[in-house]
Design a protein around this motif. Structure first.
Motif, PDB file in Angstrom:
ATOM      1  N   VAL A   8       0.948  -0.637  -0.359  1.00 41.47           N
ATOM      2  CA  VAL A   8      -0.308  -0.185   0.172  1.00 41.47           C
ATOM      3  C   VAL A   8       1.002   1.020  -0.621  1.00 41.47           C
ATOM      4  O   VAL A   8       1.887   1.167   0.810  1.00 41.47           O
ATOM      5  N   LEU A   9       0.483   1.444  -1.127  1.00 41.72           N
ATOM      6  CA  LEU A   9       1.398   3.815  -1.020  1.00 41.72           C
ATOM      7  C   LEU A   9       0.264   4.010   0.161  1.00 41.72           C
ATOM      8  O   LEU A   9      -0.679   4.948  -0.547  1.00 41.72           O
ATOM      9  N   LEU A  10       1.381   5.381   0.639  1.00 40.74           N
ATOM     10  CA  LEU A  10      -0.225   6.495   1.154  1.00 40.74           C
ATOM     11  C   LEU A  10       0.735   7.197   0.871  1.00 40.74           C
ATOM     12  O   LEU A  10       1.779   7.928   0.920  1.00 40.74           O
ATOM     13  N   ALA A  11       0.076   8.627   0.391  1.00 40.67           N
ATOM     14  CA  ALA A  11       0.563   9.953   0.230  1.00 40.67           C
ATOM     15  C   ALA A  11       0.010  10.830   0.045  1.00 40.67           C
ATOM     16  O   ALA A  11      -1.584  10.670  -0.296  1.00 40.67           O
ATOM     17  N   THR A  50      -1.883  14.158  -1.562  1.00 41.50           N
ATOM     18  CA  THR A  50      -2.185  14.725  -2.710  1.00 41.50           C
ATOM     19  C   THR A  50      -1.073  16.701  -2.925  1.00 41.50           C
ATOM     20  O   THR A  50      -0.747  17.194  -1.132  1.00 41.50           O
ATOM     21  N   ASP A  51      -0.780  16.928  -3.947  1.00 39.77           N
ATOM     22  CA  ASP A  51       0.029  18.374  -4.086  1.00 39.77           C
ATOM     23  C   ASP A  51      -0.528  18.845  -2.967  1.00 39.77           C
ATOM     24  O   ASP A  51      -1.894  19.395  -3.291  1.00 39.77           O
ATOM     25  N   GLY A  52      -0.265  19.869  -2.427  1.00 36.90           N
ATOM     26  CA  GLY A  52      -0.885  21.507  -1.158  1.00 36.90           C
ATOM     27  C   GLY A  52      -1.334  20.404  -0.277  1.00 36.90           C
ATOM     28  O   GLY A  52      -1.292  21.576   0.436  1.00 36.90           O
ATOM     29  N   GLU A  53      -1.721  19.451  -0.067  1.00 35.92           N
ATOM     30  CA  GLU A  53      -2.230  19.259   0.989  1.00 35.92           C
ATOM     31  C   GLU A  53      -0.911  18.695   2.795  1.00 35.92           C
ATOM     32  O   GLU A  53      -0.757  18.084   1.865  1.00 35.92           O
ATOM     33  N   GLN A  54      -0.757  19.319   2.907  1.00 40.76           N
ATOM     34  CA  GLN A  54      -0.226  19.456   4.154  1.00 40.76           C
ATOM     35  C   GLN A  54      -1.128  18.415   5.434  1.00 40.76           C
ATOM     36  O   GLN A  54      -0.054  18.382   6.834  1.00 40.76           O
ATOM     37  N   HIS A  55      -2.074  18.137   5.532  1.00 37.26           N
ATOM     38  CA  HIS A  55      -2.424  17.642   6.941  1.00 37.26           C
ATOM     39  C   HIS A  55      -1.916  16.005   6.817  1.00 37.26           C
ATOM     40  O   HIS A  55      -2.222  15.186   5.813  1.00 37.26           O
ATOM     41  N   GLY A  82       4.029  11.004   2.521  1.00 37.22           N
ATOM     42  CA  GLY A  82       3.833  12.124   3.213  1.00 37.22           C
ATOM     43  C   GLY A  82       2.474  13.607   2.424  1.00 37.22           C
ATOM     44  O   GLY A  82       2.586  12.890   1.670  1.00 37.22           O
ATOM     45  N   PRO A  83       3.449  14.845   3.469  1.00 33.72           N
ATOM     46  CA  PRO A  83       2.391  15.494   2.564  1.00 33.72           C
ATOM     47  C   PRO A  83       2.549  15.683   1.234  1.00 33.72           C
ATOM     48  O   PRO A  83       3.483  15.751   0.617  1.00 33.72           O
ATOM     49  N   SER A  84       1.764  16.486   0.558  1.00 37.72           N
ATOM     50  CA  SER A  84       1.850  17.719  -0.505  1.00 37.72           C
ATOM     51  C   SER A  84       3.357  16.752  -1.705  1.00 37.72           C
ATOM     52  O   SER A  84       4.007  17.552  -2.201  1.00 37.72           O
ATOM     53  N   VAL A 124      -3.983   4.898  -1.362  1.00 38.37           N
ATOM     54  CA  VAL A 124      -4.615   5.244  -0.724  1.00 38.37           C
ATOM     55  C   VAL A 124      -3.498   7.231  -1.133  1.00 38.37           C
ATOM     56  O   VAL A 124      -2.674   7.632  -0.281  1.00 38.37           O
ATOM     57  N   LEU A 125      -4.985   8.709  -1.437  1.00 42.43           N
ATOM     58  CA  LEU A 125      -4.578   9.245  -1.504  1.00 42.43           C
ATOM     59  C   LEU A 125      -4.960  10.486  -0.384  1.00 42.43           C
ATOM     60  O   LEU A 125      -6.312  10.079  -0.809  1.00 42.43           O
ATOM     61  N   TRP A 126      -5.001  11.187   0.456  1.00 40.77           N
ATOM     62  CA  TRP A 126      -5.059  11.461   1.782  1.00 40.77           C
ATOM     63  C   TRP A 126      -5.753  13.438   0.598  1.00 40.77           C
ATOM     64  O   TRP A 126      -4.277  13.828   0.276  1.00 40.77           O
ATOM     65  N   ALA A 127      -6.632  14.153   1.056  1.00 42.88           N
ATOM     66  CA  ALA A 127      -7.025  15.007   0.481  1.00 42.88           C
ATOM     67  C   ALA A 127      -7.883  16.008   2.355  1.00 42.88           C
ATOM     68  O   ALA A 127      -9.318  15.672   2.008  1.00 42.88           O
ATOM     69  N   GLN A 128      -8.049  16.672   2.629  1.00 43.97           N
ATOM     70  CA  GLN A 128      -8.264  17.614   3.632  1.00 43.97           C
ATOM     71  C   GLN A 128      -9.438  18.249   3.124  1.00 43.97           C
ATOM     72  O   GLN A 128     -10.668  17.982   3.964  1.00 43.97           O
TER      73      GLN A 128
END
Length: 329
Positions: free
Chosen positions: A209-212, A214-219, A241-243, A262-266
């Motif tokens: 699993v690769l977690l990141a 999205t670009d510009g997301e610091q949370h 990690g972030p961004s 897995v892509l996180w966006a706050q």
């Protein structure tokens, strides 16, 4: 070097721990502990925590033993222990009645976890407000050891973050407490996440699993919690990690060929469908996680893209994709 009377200062301008035989004023001790001098007076009056042999009408002078008791008191209260019980434990440490490091942050009430968790959450919020990072790290770490990542994140960290978020939105202040809490939780999670380097990869061919973000997301905190939960459940995971720019995300996916990216966006601002397409060009599946994706029109994306709204759902998705048993703690 000496500042005001009784305030021992080191070369950096910060108060030093009192050496044997050196005593500090109530003001110096209050500043070190991050509490008001009136709190020290209240604890002395109610619980007997204060300088031994203090005479009424004279200034209080705190020796090293006195400060150690008060530090223990602050830490336990920050973990959610009732003040009277915390004071008894702090005094017991000095009198040899037993260690206080193992004092539970949860349990101890007839109907169990709900009230004790609420007490822990209040303690963590209060510790964050007084910037007592050690108390927050200790409280979260103890709950992680006892209950695991999922329960700690869902039942302790998220409620505490909700309280701090509400305080920020209502008052415009308390951002310092919010930031410090996030740092402390990240610190508590790190030893679990570090085990990824020593945990055997149970997936043939190295799929992971690769977690990141999205670009510009610091949370990153929620993604860090997911990474720790994956490691704890022995599901192989790599964290970027972030961004993460799309070009870096594309390269990472091409090199690792993860089963799930897995892509996180706050926020909606950082929830960009293009990042999902980029990851989907190499990953077998893509999981969009975080409140930023809510309400976004993702119907034109490949069928390999899915969304979930919480940590347990993300874990279940990953385990199902990998065909592995899920061991939630």
């Amino acid at each position: 070097m000496v500042g005001r009377e009784g305030d021992d200062i080191d070369a950096s301008g910060e108060p030093e721990r009192p050496a044997a035989g050196v005593e500090l004023t109530a003001g110096a001790v209050a500043r070190r502990l991050g509490v008001a001098p009136s709190t020290l007076r209240s604890w002395a009056h109610r619980y007997g925590l204060g300088p031994a042999g203090h005479e009424t009408g004279r200034y209080r002078r705190y020796a090293e033993r006195d400060v150690a008791e008060l530090e223990t008191m602050c830490r336990l209260v920050g973990q959610g222990v009732a003040p009277a019980a915390a004071a008894a434990l702090a005094r017991g440490q000095e009198s040899g009645d037993g260690p206080v490091a193992s004092a539970p942050a949860t349990g101890g009430e007839p109907d169990g976890g709900r009230r004790s968790r609420a007490r822990l959450v209040r303690g963590l919020v209060n510790a964050s407000q007084r910037l007592d990072a050690d108390a927050v790290v200790a409280g979260v770490s103890e709950h992680l050891a006892a209950e695991g990542v999922v329960a700690t994140w869902q039942l302790v960290c998220r409620p505490a973050l909700a309280v701090l978020d509400r305080q920020v939105s209502e008052t415009g202040g308390c951002i310092h407490a919010q930031l410090m809490f996030a740092w402390a939780v990240s610190t508590a999670l790190r030893p679990i996440s570090a085990a990824a380097d020593t945990t055997p990869d149970p997936v043939a061919g190295g799929a992971a699993v690769l977690l990141a973000c999205t670009d510009g997301e610091q949370h990153t905190l929620a993604l860090e919690a997911l990474h720790a939960a994956l490691v704890e459940s022995r599901l192989p995971a790599r964290m970027l990690g972030p961004s993460v720019p799309d070009v870096a995300l594309d390269e990472a996916c091409r090199r690792t060929r993860p089963d799930t990216a897995v892509l996180w966006a706050q926020t909606p601002r950082t929830a960009r469908p293009g990042a999902l397409r980029t990851a989907g060009s190499s990953a077998r599946s893509v999981l969009a996680v975080g409140p930023g994706w809510a309400g976004l029109d993702l119907v034109d994306l490949p069928e390999t893209v899915d969304t979930v709204d919480d940590l347990p759902a993300a874990l279940r998705h990953v385990a199902a994709r990998l065909g592995l048993p899920l061991e939630l703690h």
